[in-house]
Design a protein around this motif. Structure first.
Motif, PDB file in Angstrom:
ATOM      1  N   ARG A  57       5.351   8.001 -11.177  1.00  0.00           N
ATOM      2  CA  ARG A  57       5.727   7.430 -12.487  1.00  0.00           C
ATOM      3  C   ARG A  57       5.377   5.822 -12.697  1.00  0.00           C
ATOM      4  O   ARG A  57       4.971   5.401 -13.566  1.00  0.00           O
ATOM      5  CB  ARG A  57       7.512   7.319 -12.295  1.00  0.00           C
ATOM      6  N   VAL A  99      -2.053   8.696 -10.771  1.00  0.00           N
ATOM      7  CA  VAL A  99      -0.758   9.598 -10.935  1.00  0.00           C
ATOM      8  C   VAL A  99      -1.034  10.990 -10.184  1.00  0.00           C
ATOM      9  O   VAL A  99      -0.198  11.395  -9.481  1.00  0.00           O
ATOM     10  CB  VAL A  99      -0.541   9.751 -12.566  1.00  0.00           C
ATOM     11  N   ARG A 151      -4.767   6.933 -14.376  1.00  0.00           N
ATOM     12  CA  ARG A 151      -4.437   8.621 -14.580  1.00  0.00           C
ATOM     13  C   ARG A 151      -4.775   9.254 -13.122  1.00  0.00           C
ATOM     14  O   ARG A 151      -3.916  10.130 -12.819  1.00  0.00           O
ATOM     15  CB  ARG A 151      -5.146   8.975 -15.829  1.00  0.00           C
ATOM     16  N   ARG A 161       2.071   5.914 -14.112  1.00  0.00           N
ATOM     17  CA  ARG A 161       1.960   6.419 -15.404  1.00  0.00           C
ATOM     18  C   ARG A 161       2.515   5.152 -16.444  1.00  0.00           C
ATOM     19  O   ARG A 161       1.721   5.001 -17.273  1.00  0.00           O
ATOM     20  CB  ARG A 161       3.099   7.544 -15.808  1.00  0.00           C
ATOM     21  N   ASN A 196      -0.485   2.518 -16.453  1.00  0.00           N
ATOM     22  CA  ASN A 196      -1.417   2.961 -17.126  1.00  0.00           C
ATOM     23  C   ASN A 196      -1.513   2.488 -18.841  1.00  0.00           C
ATOM     24  O   ASN A 196      -2.326   2.430 -19.533  1.00  0.00           O
ATOM     25  CB  ASN A 196      -1.577   4.496 -17.455  1.00  0.00           C
TER      26      ASN A 196
END
Length: 142
Positions: free
Chosen positions: A117, A30, A27, A120, A123
């Motif tokens: 992306r 990101v 995160r 993400r 993750n």
């Protein structure tokens, strides 16, 4: 005093800490991927990522492995099929921790080439592995 129970408690706390780091680090990536290279924000993310990896993720992973192997030995779980499957997924989780270390180094050297992306999606990997591991431990399907 039931030493097995204390080691199991240590194992669970280590896993919680390890998983928290594995869920938070991607995160951070990101947000870091969106930061301008060399900016104050980017430099702050570098510190956060390095500390999260080296002060929480790696030590927690090490403690989880050591305590877990002691539990296997003390509990006589070595021949259990579910344990062999669990260990396969724990090895994958450990490998993912190594990948996060490489990505942390890439960000530290301003060499990141991946998008928000990508991080993400990445993750989600520890979540999927965690679900499988927990199911194997609780259900012991084989």
């Amino acid at each position: 005093m039931d030493l097995y129970a204390w080691i199991k408690a240590l194992h669970v706390v280590a896993i919680i800490s390890w998983m928290a780091a594995l869920l938070y680090l991607p995160r951070l990536f990101v947000y870091h991927a969106a930061a301008t290279v060399g900016s104050e924000t980017s430099e702050t993310f570098k510190v956060m990522e390095r500390r999260l990896l080296n002060a929480i993720a790696k030590p927690a992973m090490t403690v989880a492995w050591i305590a877990g192997l002691i539990l296997v030995w003390q509990g006589g779980w070595g021949a259990s099929g579910w344990l062999h499957a669990k260990l396969l997924f724990v090895v994958a989780l450990s490998g993912f921790t190594g990948v996060l270390g490489r990505w942390t180094k890439d960000f530290a050297a301003d060499r990141n080439t991946r998008s928000q992306r990508f991080y993400r999606i990445a993750n989600e990997a520890p979540t999927v592995l965690m679900l499988v591991i927990v199911a194997l431990v609780i259900v012991k399907p084989f």
